[in-house]
Structures are given as structure tokens and as C-alpha cells.
Design a protein around this motif. Structure first.
Motif, PDB file in Angstrom:
ATOM      1  N   ASP A 174      45.701  48.562  52.834  1.00  0.00           N
ATOM      2  CA  ASP A 174      44.330  49.093  52.886  1.00  0.00           C
ATOM      3  C   ASP A 174      43.258  48.025  52.674  1.00  0.00           C
ATOM      4  O   ASP A 174      42.099  48.338  52.427  1.00  0.00           O
ATOM      5  N   GLY A 175      43.642  46.735  52.743  1.00  0.00           N
ATOM      6  CA  GLY A 175      42.611  45.709  52.646  1.00  0.00           C
ATOM      7  C   GLY A 175      43.131  44.399  52.064  1.00  0.00           C
ATOM      8  O   GLY A 175      44.329  44.225  51.829  1.00  0.00           O
ATOM      9  N   THR A 176      42.196  43.496  51.831  1.00  0.00           N
ATOM     10  CA  THR A 176      42.509  42.184  51.258  1.00  0.00           C
ATOM     11  C   THR A 176      42.273  42.234  49.755  1.00  0.00           C
ATOM     12  O   THR A 176      41.182  42.583  49.306  1.00  0.00           O
ATOM     13  N   GLN A 177      43.316  41.903  49.004  1.00  0.00           N
ATOM     14  CA  GLN A 177      43.190  41.915  47.546  1.00  0.00           C
ATOM     15  C   GLN A 177      43.021  40.477  47.060  1.00  0.00           C
ATOM     16  O   GLN A 177      43.840  39.608  47.341  1.00  0.00           O
ATOM     17  N   LEU A 178      41.916  40.244  46.306  1.00  0.00           N
ATOM     18  CA  LEU A 178      41.600  38.910  45.815  1.00  0.00           C
ATOM     19  C   LEU A 178      41.556  38.905  44.302  1.00  0.00           C
ATOM     20  O   LEU A 178      40.925  39.777  43.683  1.00  0.00           O
ATOM     21  N   THR A 179      42.222  37.946  43.714  1.00  0.00           N
ATOM     22  CA  THR A 179      42.014  37.653  42.296  1.00  0.00           C
ATOM     23  C   THR A 179      41.047  36.481  42.270  1.00  0.00           C
ATOM     24  O   THR A 179      41.323  35.410  42.817  1.00  0.00           O
ATOM     25  N   VAL A 180      39.881  36.691  41.648  1.00  0.00           N
ATOM     26  CA  VAL A 180      38.776  35.761  41.842  1.00  0.00           C
ATOM     27  C   VAL A 180      37.949  35.602  40.570  1.00  0.00           C
ATOM     28  O   VAL A 180      37.871  36.526  39.750  1.00  0.00           O
ATOM     29  N   GLU A 181      37.346  34.411  40.401  1.00  0.00           N
ATOM     30  CA  GLU A 181      36.382  34.175  39.327  1.00  0.00           C
ATOM     31  C   GLU A 181      34.985  34.473  39.866  1.00  0.00           C
ATOM     32  O   GLU A 181      34.611  33.967  40.929  1.00  0.00           O
ATOM     33  N   LEU A 182      34.208  35.281  39.143  1.00  0.00           N
ATOM     34  CA  LEU A 182      32.883  35.676  39.610  1.00  0.00           C
ATOM     35  C   LEU A 182      31.829  35.442  38.541  1.00  0.00           C
ATOM     36  O   LEU A 182      32.092  35.616  37.342  1.00  0.00           O
ATOM     37  N   ASN A 183      30.620  35.089  38.999  1.00  0.00           N
ATOM     38  CA  ASN A 183      29.498  35.065  38.078  1.00  0.00           C
ATOM     39  C   ASN A 183      28.963  36.477  37.916  1.00  0.00           C
ATOM     40  O   ASN A 183      29.393  37.409  38.609  1.00  0.00           O
ATOM     41  N   ALA A 184      28.022  36.654  37.005  1.00  0.00           N
ATOM     42  CA  ALA A 184      27.528  37.992  36.683  1.00  0.00           C
ATOM     43  C   ALA A 184      26.875  38.665  37.884  1.00  0.00           C
ATOM     44  O   ALA A 184      27.038  39.874  38.106  1.00  0.00           O
ATOM     45  N   VAL A 185      26.138  37.892  38.690  1.00  0.00           N
ATOM     46  CA  VAL A 185      25.446  38.460  39.851  1.00  0.00           C
ATOM     47  C   VAL A 185      26.444  38.988  40.870  1.00  0.00           C
ATOM     48  O   VAL A 185      26.335  40.120  41.356  1.00  0.00           O
ATOM     49  N   ASP A 186      27.445  38.176  41.214  1.00  0.00           N
ATOM     50  CA  ASP A 186      28.428  38.604  42.215  1.00  0.00           C
ATOM     51  C   ASP A 186      29.326  39.713  41.674  1.00  0.00           C
ATOM     52  O   ASP A 186      29.756  40.604  42.423  1.00  0.00           O
ATOM     53  N   ALA A 187      29.600  39.672  40.364  1.00  0.00           N
ATOM     54  CA  ALA A 187      30.426  40.728  39.778  1.00  0.00           C
ATOM     55  C   ALA A 187      29.738  42.079  39.907  1.00  0.00           C
ATOM     56  O   ALA A 187      30.379  43.102  40.202  1.00  0.00           O
TER      57      ALA A 187
END
Length: 428
Positions: free
Chosen positions: A404-417
Motif C-alpha cells: 500500500d505504499g513506500t515505508q520510510l524510516t526517517v529523521e525529521l525536523n519539527a516542521v516536516d514532522a
């Protein structure tokens, strides 16, 4: 290219009125050199307090006149802020052109200003300095600098006559100050818009601060060289006090796609004239609005602790409070210290050494990216633009392609989170 004429001058000071007198005089000599002058003669006096009329004692004034005539010198730089009457009386009794410390710094700033904003800031400070000094000959020199700083021609001096500020009234200068402040206010509005756009992008702001000629620009160039993705613009650097007055901002992009904005601010000097602190408050606001300050310190200078104190005092004067700071002791290659050498928030390093810059980078990242979160997003295939954005702007730790899609484990800043909160996978 023709060589720049270096004007020989006298430097003079009163050692009972200044803390760390020898250091203060060596700093004055460096300022003189920065203004294309050379200290051909140094005069010191021991007095508990200045003479109200001539600053120096009567006997010393006679000595100054005789020594100046013997060495055929015409200008004296005094390491103090003189009153208009002291300047006038000294000039009358010695036959010299007298420039006090603030006047010298204003001349340097007038020569260094390049951007329209810097020129206006310097012009305002020069005019404010001139107001009580309309009858002193220093106004001739500052007048020319003010004209140059404004980008115009004649300034306030009628070159064809022997008269200068005598024919100008206070209202004229006040009107010019008001006009320059209005122009600067309009420029500041544009800068506020640009700053708002940068803030909207959610990138951390890091500002280099410190004493002039400590190596801020060299440090910035080292970082830009390694991480200025698409930004090959190096900032101007030179072994000279106040080599540049303009704040430069560059975007850094690290291999893990984390990004920040790095600014190189105008350098400080002890007893920086209040008019200049006020004039450059908008430029120095990059430091006030920073998420992290890096205080660059000339570790090779025996007076580096005094320079650090000057930096702290100036930051306080411009309203910088409670901003985290790293202490970067530069020019270790000119000492016997081992480098790079990190201890907590302090780094002994050399700005031209790539290994040093790499260590500094790790320290910066540990501070400004400490609030990044690691999370898992499941992004539908129809939203491929989100995956593309994250691949370019975030640190992807793991990628899985599910039904059902692309699963990403990712580091995010507050804005992108917050922006991509709807894709976050809630743990079962």
C-alpha cells in the motif's frame, strides 16, 4: 594596480585611565593599520585623569608638538573618546589633525561598507558623531567618508572653499540622519520578509560571532567548501580588522541531507562606539535570532580572554540572551597546542584544517539537530512527490516497498514532522 599610500601617524594614550593599557594600544595600532596608516610614533602619558581642555597635560602637549615637527608628522590618533573642545584645542596647540578612537573606527567602517544597508548604517553613525563636532577638522575626513558611505559624491564639504561644517547647521544634519534612517527602515522591511521566508523553511540558524579578525570568515569558507551544496560563494577574508561589514548567509547541506543556514556577522572590537552598535543592530540581529552561536576566538593572541569578554559585552549590548554557544578557539596552528581538540562545547582548531572543520561540524550538528525525531512514514504510491522531497531533504534510514505504499524510516525536523504527520505509522 597602484599601491595604497600608507599615512604615517602618531598614536597616543593615557595609561592611568585604561585597563590593560598595552593591549589597548596594540589594538589601536591594529586599527590604525586597518585604516591604511602606520604608527610612526607612540606617545604615552601617566595622568590620573585627563586635562579637561586638552586631554593631555600642558607639558605633554608641547612635547607632542615638538616630536611631530621633528618627524614631520601631521596626524595624531588618540586612544580615547575626546570632547569636541579637546579636539579643537589640541589641534590649535599642536598644529596636528586629531582623530579620536571613535573617529578612527568610523573612518574604517566608512571605507569598508559595501552593501547599501552597511553604507546607510555607517552614514547614520558618522552623522550622529558629527553633530557635536561641527567645528572640528575631523569633520572634513568624516564628511568625505559619509559621502562615500552614502554612495554619493561631495558629502557635506564645499571642496572649493576653506569652510566646511561651519556653514552647516544642526538641522541639516538631523534631516540627513532622518532621511538615512527612513531608507534603512525600508531596507530592513525587505530583510524581514527574507528572514520570514527562511524561518518558514524551518532550517536552523547558526551565527558566527567574535572579535574582528578572529577567523570567522575563514571558518565559514571552510564549512561552505565542504557542505555548501550548490553554494560555491566564498566570503571575503583578509588578515585585517573589519575586513568586511556585511553579514553573509550561506546554506549548508550535509551528507545526511540535514540543512542549516550559517551567517558570518561583523566582527567586534573593544569599546565599539554605541552609535555603531545601534546602527548595526539590524545586521547583528542574525546573532539574536540564531539557534546556535559559534564564538570564534583567536587562540594565538595572548589577549584572547579580553577579546572573549568584549564579544560577550557586545552581544549583551545588542540584546542577545540565552542563545546556546560553542567556543571555537581558532589559529591553533600558530600555537603549540594539539588540534583539533574538543572538550564539551569548546574546540581548539585551525580554520584552514579540514579535519578541524569536520570536528566543528559534528559539534554543530549535535546542537542544532538534537530535537530531530526518528519516525516511520507510510506514503501511498500516489504521493510520490513526498518520497522525492524526503529523499532530497531528510535522512532516510530505511526504505521498504509495501503493497500500500513506500515505508520510510526517517529523521525529521519539527516542521516536516508536522507537515507529514498524516503518514506517520502508529505502532501497533
Amino acid at each position: 594596480m597602484s599601491e595604497i599610500f600608507v599615512q604615517p601617524v602618531i598614536i597616543a594614550g593615557m595609561n592611568k585611565t585604561v585597563a590593560n593599557y598595552d593591549y589597548a594600544m596594540s589594538e589601536l595600532e591594529a586599527l590604525v593599520e586597518a585604516n591604511h596608516m602606520e604608527a610612526a610614533l607612540r606617545i604615552d602619558q601617566n595622568l590620573e585623569k585627563p586635562n579637561p581642555a586638552t586631554f593631555f597635560g600642558k607639558g605633554k602637549v608641547v612635547e607632542i608638538k615638538e616630536m611631530a615637527e621633528a618627524k614631520e608628522l601631521n596626524i595624531m590618533i588618540v586612544n580615547a573618546d575626546l570632547t569636541p573642545s579637546q579636539i579643537r584645542n589640541l589641534e590649535t596647540e599642536t598644529g596636528l589633525q586629531i582623530i579620536d578612537r571613535t573617529g578612527l573606527i568610523l573612518e574604517i567602517f566608512g571605507n569598508r561598507a559595501r552593501s547599501k544597508e552597511a553604507k546607510l548604517q555607517v552614514k547614520i553613525a558618522q552623522l550622529q558623531y558629527q553633530l557635536p563636532r561641527l567645528r572640528t577638522s575631523i569633520s572634513n575626513r568624516l564628511d568625505q567618508q559619509a559621502g562615500a558611505a552614502a554612495g554619493g559624491g561631495g558629502g557635506f564639504t564645499n571642496r572649493g572653499s576653506g569652510e566646511t561644517q561651519l556653514e552647516l547647521n544642526r538641522r541639516t544634519i538631523q534631516d540627513r540622519i532622518s532621511h538615512a534612517k527612513h531608507e534603512l527602515k525600508e531596507l530592513n522591511k525587505d530583510e524581514e520578509v527574507r528572514r520570514a521566508q527562511r524561518d518558514k523553511a524551518g532550517l536552523p540558524n547558526v551565527a558566527l560571532v567574535g572579535y574582528t579578525n578572529a577567523g570567522k570568515s575563514t571558518t565559514m569558507n571552510g564549512l561552505v567548501k565542504l557542505f555548501g551544496k550548490g553554494e560555491d560563494k566564498q566570503v571575503f577574508e583578509k588578515n585585517m580588522l573589519f575586513a568586511t561589514l556585511d553579514t553573509s548567509i550561506r546554506q549548508l547541506t550535509f551528507p545526511d541531507n540535514k540543512q542549516l543556514l550559517l551567517s558570518d556577522t561583523v566582527g567586534f572590537v573593544s569599546n565599539l562606539p554605541h552609535n555603531l552598535i545601534n546602527a548595526f543592530r539590524s545586521t547583528l540581529s542574525e546573532a539574536a535570532n540564531a539557534d546556535l552561536l559559534i564564538q570564534v576566538i583567536d587562540y594565538a593572541d595572548p589577549h584572547y580572554k579580553e577579546m572573549m569578554a568584549t564579544t560577550e559585552e557586545t552581544l549583551k549590548a545588542i540584546g542577545v540572551h540565552d542563545v546556546p554557544m560553542l567556543y571555537a578557539y581558532n589559529k591553533a596552528d600558530l600555537t603549540e597546542a594539539n588540534y583539533p581538540n574538543q572538550t564539551d562545547d569548546q574546540l581548539i582548531y585551525a580554520a584552514k584544517d579540514e579535519k578541524s572543520i569536520q570536528v566543528l561540524t559534528k559539534m554543530i550538528k549535535a546542537k542544532v539537530f538534537k530535537d530531530y525525531i526518528t519516525t516511520t512514514l507510510l506514503i501511498p504510491f500516489n504521493d510520490g512527490d513526498v518520497v522525492a522531497y524526503l529523499n532530497d531533504h531528510a535522512n532516510i534510514l530505511k526504505t521498504d516497498y509495501l503493497a500500500d505504499g513506500t515505508q520510510l524510516t526517517v529523521e525529521l525536523n519539527a516542521v516536516d514532522a508536522q507537515r507529514y504527520a498524516k503518514y506517520i505509522v502508529t505502532p501497533a
